[in-house]
Design a protein around this motif. Structure first.
Motif, mmCIF file in Angstrom:
data_model
loop_
_atom_site.group_PDB
_atom_site.id
_atom_site.type_symbol
_atom_site.label_atom_id
_atom_site.label_comp_id
_atom_site.label_asym_id
_atom_site.label_seq_id
_atom_site.Cartn_x
_atom_site.Cartn_y
_atom_site.Cartn_z
ATOM 1 N N ARG A 24 13.958 -1.671 13.115
ATOM 2 C CA ARG A 24 14.731 -2.008 12.419
ATOM 3 C C ARG A 24 13.991 -1.628 11.042
ATOM 4 O O ARG A 24 13.244 -0.546 11.063
ATOM 5 C CB ARG A 24 15.213 -3.516 12.584
ATOM 6 C CG ARG A 24 13.705 -3.619 11.846
ATOM 7 C CD ARG A 24 13.932 -5.645 12.080
ATOM 8 N NE ARG A 24 12.483 -6.262 12.263
ATOM 9 C CZ ARG A 24 12.233 -7.084 10.931
ATOM 10 N NH1 ARG A 24 12.519 -6.643 10.373
ATOM 11 N NH2 ARG A 24 10.591 -7.018 11.279
ATOM 12 N N ASP A 25 14.831 -1.010 10.006
ATOM 13 C CA ASP A 25 14.205 -0.394 9.230
ATOM 14 C C ASP A 25 12.687 -0.653 8.298
ATOM 15 O O ASP A 25 13.679 -2.571 7.758
ATOM 16 C CB ASP A 25 15.811 -0.185 8.162
ATOM 17 C CG ASP A 25 15.365 0.236 7.124
ATOM 18 O OD1 ASP A 25 13.895 1.558 6.716
ATOM 19 O OD2 ASP A 25 15.928 0.817 6.355
ATOM 20 N N VAL A 26 12.027 -0.546 8.313
ATOM 21 C CA VAL A 26 10.410 -1.350 7.797
ATOM 22 C C VAL A 26 9.817 -0.513 6.571
ATOM 23 O O VAL A 26 10.290 0.432 6.330
ATOM 24 C CB VAL A 26 9.403 -1.983 9.001
ATOM 25 C CG1 VAL A 26 8.581 -1.900 8.391
ATOM 26 C CG2 VAL A 26 10.015 -1.588 10.207
ATOM 27 N N THR A 27 9.852 -1.943 5.792
ATOM 28 C CA THR A 27 9.795 -1.211 4.426
ATOM 29 C C THR A 27 7.661 -1.245 4.486
ATOM 30 O O THR A 27 7.227 -2.301 4.635
ATOM 31 C CB THR A 27 9.955 -2.501 3.536
ATOM 32 O OG1 THR A 27 11.186 -1.578 3.229
ATOM 33 C CG2 THR A 27 9.175 -1.193 2.114
ATOM 34 N N PHE A 28 7.348 -0.224 4.053
ATOM 35 C CA PHE A 28 5.870 -0.141 3.715
ATOM 36 C C PHE A 28 5.517 0.131 2.391
ATOM 37 O O PHE A 28 6.192 0.007 1.816
ATOM 38 C CB PHE A 28 4.630 0.736 5.119
ATOM 39 C CG PHE A 28 5.374 0.546 6.356
ATOM 40 C CD1 PHE A 28 4.700 -0.210 7.007
ATOM 41 C CD2 PHE A 28 5.840 1.140 6.998
ATOM 42 C CE1 PHE A 28 5.062 -0.448 8.186
ATOM 43 C CE2 PHE A 28 6.471 1.481 8.609
ATOM 44 C CZ PHE A 28 5.545 0.239 9.405
ATOM 45 N N VAL A 29 4.269 -0.351 2.148
ATOM 46 C CA VAL A 29 3.310 0.263 0.880
ATOM 47 C C VAL A 29 2.420 0.899 1.082
ATOM 48 O O VAL A 29 1.234 0.387 1.701
ATOM 49 C CB VAL A 29 3.199 -1.479 0.388
ATOM 50 C CG1 VAL A 29 2.547 -1.238 -1.366
ATOM 51 C CG2 VAL A 29 3.884 -2.622 0.314
ATOM 52 N N THR A 30 2.488 1.813 0.304
ATOM 53 C CA THR A 30 1.617 2.878 0.383
ATOM 54 C C THR A 30 -0.150 2.546 -0.497
ATOM 55 O O THR A 30 0.228 1.722 -1.082
ATOM 56 C CB THR A 30 1.865 4.116 -0.598
ATOM 57 O OG1 THR A 30 2.159 4.239 -1.885
ATOM 58 C CG2 THR A 30 3.075 4.779 0.176
ATOM 59 N N LEU A 31 -0.995 3.395 0.159
ATOM 60 C CA LEU A 31 -2.339 2.910 -1.228
ATOM 61 C C LEU A 31 -2.111 3.542 -2.367
ATOM 62 O O LEU A 31 -2.642 1.918 -3.339
ATOM 63 C CB LEU A 31 -3.287 3.802 -0.957
ATOM 64 C CG LEU A 31 -3.742 3.444 1.414
ATOM 65 C CD1 LEU A 31 -4.658 4.726 0.922
ATOM 66 C CD2 LEU A 31 -4.506 2.312 1.064
ATOM 67 N N GLU A 32 -0.856 3.454 -2.723
ATOM 68 C CA GLU A 32 -0.778 3.689 -3.880
ATOM 69 C C GLU A 32 0.323 2.971 -4.864
ATOM 70 O O GLU A 32 0.538 2.962 -5.870
ATOM 71 C CB GLU A 32 -0.033 5.462 -4.701
ATOM 72 C CG GLU A 32 -1.059 6.373 -4.972
ATOM 73 C CD GLU A 32 -1.290 6.550 -3.294
ATOM 74 O OE1 GLU A 32 -0.236 6.608 -2.362
ATOM 75 O OE2 GLU A 32 -2.402 7.508 -3.005
ATOM 76 N N GLY A 33 0.530 1.966 -3.811
ATOM 77 C CA GLY A 33 1.493 0.627 -4.103
ATOM 78 C C GLY A 33 3.298 0.338 -4.156
ATOM 79 O O GLY A 33 3.931 0.281 -4.243
ATOM 80 N N LYS A 34 3.388 2.259 -3.647
ATOM 81 C CA LYS A 34 4.437 2.289 -3.661
ATOM 82 C C LYS A 34 5.631 1.913 -2.245
ATOM 83 O O LYS A 34 4.897 2.252 -1.081
ATOM 84 C CB LYS A 34 4.829 4.065 -3.930
ATOM 85 C CG LYS A 34 4.700 4.448 -4.664
ATOM 86 C CD LYS A 34 4.434 6.513 -5.356
ATOM 87 C CE LYS A 34 3.987 6.641 -6.860
ATOM 88 N NZ LYS A 34 4.048 8.271 -6.820
ATOM 89 N N PRO A 35 6.450 1.383 -2.303
ATOM 90 C CA PRO A 35 7.286 0.974 -0.747
ATOM 91 C C PRO A 35 8.277 2.005 -0.651
ATOM 92 O O PRO A 35 8.115 3.166 -1.099
ATOM 93 C CB PRO A 35 8.515 0.013 -1.903
ATOM 94 C CG PRO A 35 8.863 0.175 -3.080
ATOM 95 C CD PRO A 35 7.114 0.997 -3.432
#
Length: 53
Positions: A23-34
């Motif tokens: 399913r469409d999952v949202t992650f957060v990068t090390l820079e804080g961007k989704p």
């Protein structure tokens, strides 16, 4: 060794047919961007889940 590599590749590519789409999952990068998983549609993606236990 050659037989082992061939067997590994066979298992790797034969199991790809069983995979179900995530399913469409949202992650957060090390820079804080989704970042959504759907942003990578059509590309090969390796998702490595690990823990610190």
């Amino acid at each position: 060794m050659k037989k082992m590599i061939v067997a590994f590749l066979f298992v790797l590519f034969s199991s790809a047919g069983w995979a179900e789409p995530l399913r469409d999952v949202t992650f957060v990068t090390l820079e804080g961007k989704p970042v959504k998983l759907s942003d990578f549609r059509g590309k090969f993606v390796v998702v490595n889940f690990w823990a610190t236990w």
